[in-house]
Design a protein around this motif. Sequence first.
Motif, PDB file in Angstrom:
ATOM      1  N   ARG A  15       0.895  -1.257  -0.531  1.00 39.18           N
ATOM      2  CA  ARG A  15      -0.011   0.035  -0.164  1.00 39.18           C
ATOM      3  C   ARG A  15       1.039   1.220  -0.226  1.00 39.18           C
ATOM      4  O   ARG A  15       0.454   2.433  -0.208  1.00 39.18           O
ATOM      5  N   ALA A  16       1.527   1.346   0.872  1.00 37.94           N
ATOM      6  CA  ALA A  16       2.714   2.668   0.602  1.00 37.94           C
ATOM      7  C   ALA A  16       3.535   2.773  -0.410  1.00 37.94           C
ATOM      8  O   ALA A  16       3.656   3.463  -1.093  1.00 37.94           O
ATOM      9  N   LEU A  17       4.194   1.275  -1.152  1.00 39.14           N
ATOM     10  CA  LEU A  17       4.511   1.492  -2.619  1.00 39.14           C
ATOM     11  C   LEU A  17       3.936   2.583  -3.426  1.00 39.14           C
ATOM     12  O   LEU A  17       4.001   2.808  -4.449  1.00 39.14           O
ATOM     13  N   TYR A  18       2.290   2.027  -3.693  1.00 41.97           N
ATOM     14  CA  TYR A  18       1.377   2.215  -4.371  1.00 41.97           C
ATOM     15  C   TYR A  18       1.367   3.530  -4.096  1.00 41.97           C
ATOM     16  O   TYR A  18       1.032   4.253  -4.914  1.00 41.97           O
ATOM     17  N   ARG A  19       1.025   4.232  -2.972  1.00 43.37           N
ATOM     18  CA  ARG A  19       1.012   5.688  -2.632  1.00 43.37           C
ATOM     19  C   ARG A  19       1.970   6.387  -3.148  1.00 43.37           C
ATOM     20  O   ARG A  19       1.577   7.575  -3.440  1.00 43.37           O
ATOM     21  N   SER A  20       3.574   5.628  -2.788  1.00 40.19           N
ATOM     22  CA  SER A  20       4.266   6.629  -3.156  1.00 40.19           C
ATOM     23  C   SER A  20       3.852   7.464  -4.341  1.00 40.19           C
ATOM     24  O   SER A  20       4.718   7.833  -5.464  1.00 40.19           O
ATOM     25  N   PHE A  21       3.984   5.812  -5.270  1.00 41.59           N
ATOM     26  CA  PHE A  21       4.005   5.514  -6.891  1.00 41.59           C
ATOM     27  C   PHE A  21       3.455   7.060  -7.062  1.00 41.59           C
ATOM     28  O   PHE A  21       3.302   7.740  -8.655  1.00 41.59           O
ATOM     29  N   ASN A  22       2.044   6.360  -6.596  1.00 36.95           N
ATOM     30  CA  ASN A  22       0.662   7.578  -7.109  1.00 36.95           C
ATOM     31  C   ASN A  22       0.797   8.945  -6.931  1.00 36.95           C
ATOM     32  O   ASN A  22       0.591   9.812  -7.829  1.00 36.95           O
ATOM     33  N   GLU A  23       1.779   9.309  -5.631  1.00 36.92           N
ATOM     34  CA  GLU A  23       2.107  10.305  -5.562  1.00 36.92           C
ATOM     35  C   GLU A  23       3.061  11.283  -6.279  1.00 36.92           C
ATOM     36  O   GLU A  23       3.734  12.423  -6.617  1.00 36.92           O
ATOM     37  N   GLN A  24       3.444  10.187  -6.757  1.00 34.71           N
ATOM     38  CA  GLN A  24       5.406  10.339  -8.026  1.00 34.71           C
ATOM     39  C   GLN A  24       5.277  11.165  -9.276  1.00 34.71           C
ATOM     40  O   GLN A  24       5.062  11.539 -10.393  1.00 34.71           O
ATOM     41  N   ASN A  25       3.707  10.180  -9.618  1.00 30.23           N
ATOM     42  CA  ASN A  25       2.994  10.179 -10.906  1.00 30.23           C
ATOM     43  C   ASN A  25       2.142  10.930 -11.204  1.00 30.23           C
ATOM     44  O   ASN A  25       0.947  10.137 -12.370  1.00 30.23           O
ATOM     45  N   GLY A  26       0.772  10.700 -10.304  1.00 29.69           N
ATOM     46  CA  GLY A  26      -0.663  11.216 -10.087  1.00 29.69           C
ATOM     47  C   GLY A  26      -0.661  12.325 -10.891  1.00 29.69           C
ATOM     48  O   GLY A  26       0.311  12.542 -11.409  1.00 29.69           O
ATOM     49  N   PRO A  27      -1.516  12.366 -11.247  1.00 32.77           N
ATOM     50  CA  PRO A  27      -2.687  13.726 -12.285  1.00 32.77           C
ATOM     51  C   PRO A  27      -1.659  15.124 -11.201  1.00 32.77           C
ATOM     52  O   PRO A  27      -1.187  17.022 -12.280  1.00 32.77           O
ATOM     53  N   GLU A  28      -1.903  15.440 -10.049  1.00 36.93           N
ATOM     54  CA  GLU A  28      -1.377  16.288  -9.111  1.00 36.93           C
ATOM     55  C   GLU A  28       0.136  16.421  -9.395  1.00 36.93           C
ATOM     56  O   GLU A  28       0.761  17.806  -9.713  1.00 36.93           O
ATOM     57  N   ALA A  29       1.143  15.225  -8.914  1.00 38.16           N
ATOM     58  CA  ALA A  29       2.385  15.643  -9.491  1.00 38.16           C
ATOM     59  C   ALA A  29       2.994  15.902 -10.732  1.00 38.16           C
ATOM     60  O   ALA A  29       3.791  16.853 -11.325  1.00 38.16           O
ATOM     61  N   ARG A  30       2.247  15.492 -12.197  1.00 34.82           N
ATOM     62  CA  ARG A  30       2.512  15.579 -13.517  1.00 34.82           C
ATOM     63  C   ARG A  30       2.290  17.634 -14.064  1.00 34.82           C
ATOM     64  O   ARG A  30       2.800  18.038 -14.200  1.00 34.82           O
ATOM     65  N   ALA A  31       0.862  17.961 -13.050  1.00 33.08           N
ATOM     66  CA  ALA A  31       0.641  18.842 -13.252  1.00 33.08           C
ATOM     67  C   ALA A  31       1.906  19.716 -12.547  1.00 33.08           C
ATOM     68  O   ALA A  31       2.763  21.076 -13.300  1.00 33.08           O
ATOM     69  N   ARG A  32       2.041  19.564 -11.247  1.00 32.47           N
ATOM     70  CA  ARG A  32       3.316  19.942 -11.408  1.00 32.47           C
ATOM     71  C   ARG A  32       4.451  20.335 -11.363  1.00 32.47           C
ATOM     72  O   ARG A  32       5.217  21.102 -11.940  1.00 32.47           O
ATOM     73  N   ARG A  33       5.016  19.033 -12.334  1.00 28.83           N
ATOM     74  CA  ARG A  33       6.305  19.264 -12.972  1.00 28.83           C
ATOM     75  C   ARG A  33       6.105  19.931 -14.504  1.00 28.83           C
ATOM     76  O   ARG A  33       7.529  20.419 -14.535  1.00 28.83           O
ATOM     77  N   LEU A  34       5.182  19.894 -15.226  1.00 26.29           N
ATOM     78  CA  LEU A  34       4.626  20.793 -16.369  1.00 26.29           C
ATOM     79  C   LEU A  34       4.653  21.929 -15.702  1.00 26.29           C
ATOM     80  O   LEU A  34       5.344  23.370 -16.569  1.00 26.29           O
ATOM     81  N   LEU A  35       4.264  22.595 -14.717  1.00 26.22           N
ATOM     82  CA  LEU A  35       3.830  23.636 -14.389  1.00 26.22           C
ATOM     83  C   LEU A  35       5.873  24.358 -13.945  1.00 26.22           C
ATOM     84  O   LEU A  35       6.016  25.068 -14.838  1.00 26.22           O
TER      85      LEU A  35
END
Length: 137
Positions: A15-35
């Motif tokens: 579960r922790a691995l899944y959360r970590s992956f999602n935090e780094q690759n989810g929509p919010e993380a991708r949007a922040r990287r693009l910004l």
Amino acid sequence: MFLFGRNVAQGARLRALYRSFNEQNGPEARARRLLREWLSPEQRAQFDANGFFEVAGSLTGRRYRIYQGTMSNVLELDEKLEPKVGWCFLPERALAIGDVMLAQKIALETDGAAVLAIAKSFSPRLPFVPRAVGRGH
């Protein structure tokens, strides 16, 4: 997902691995990287240090401060770089915070007059708490 035959610790690690992956690759993380890619080095430093960045309007040269958030997060600054008026404008569709901030940046830098013609103003003298606002559809 079935975890039969696995111990509780393994399930917690997955579960922790899944959360970590999602935090780094989810929509919010991708949007922040693009910004961050679209910010100048100075804007990126401002954003990292303060949670906001400043932009100059296209024709007027007015200064705006864009705070992290999706609504009521843009302040127009006076000559002393003090908040003069707040502006609320955002895309019609719900987007990640970084995507909204990028849209606001591009809009102000390319056609600030058109943006302000449709934006709602608010007093920056009120207690200002930048925040992300979710919209239900």
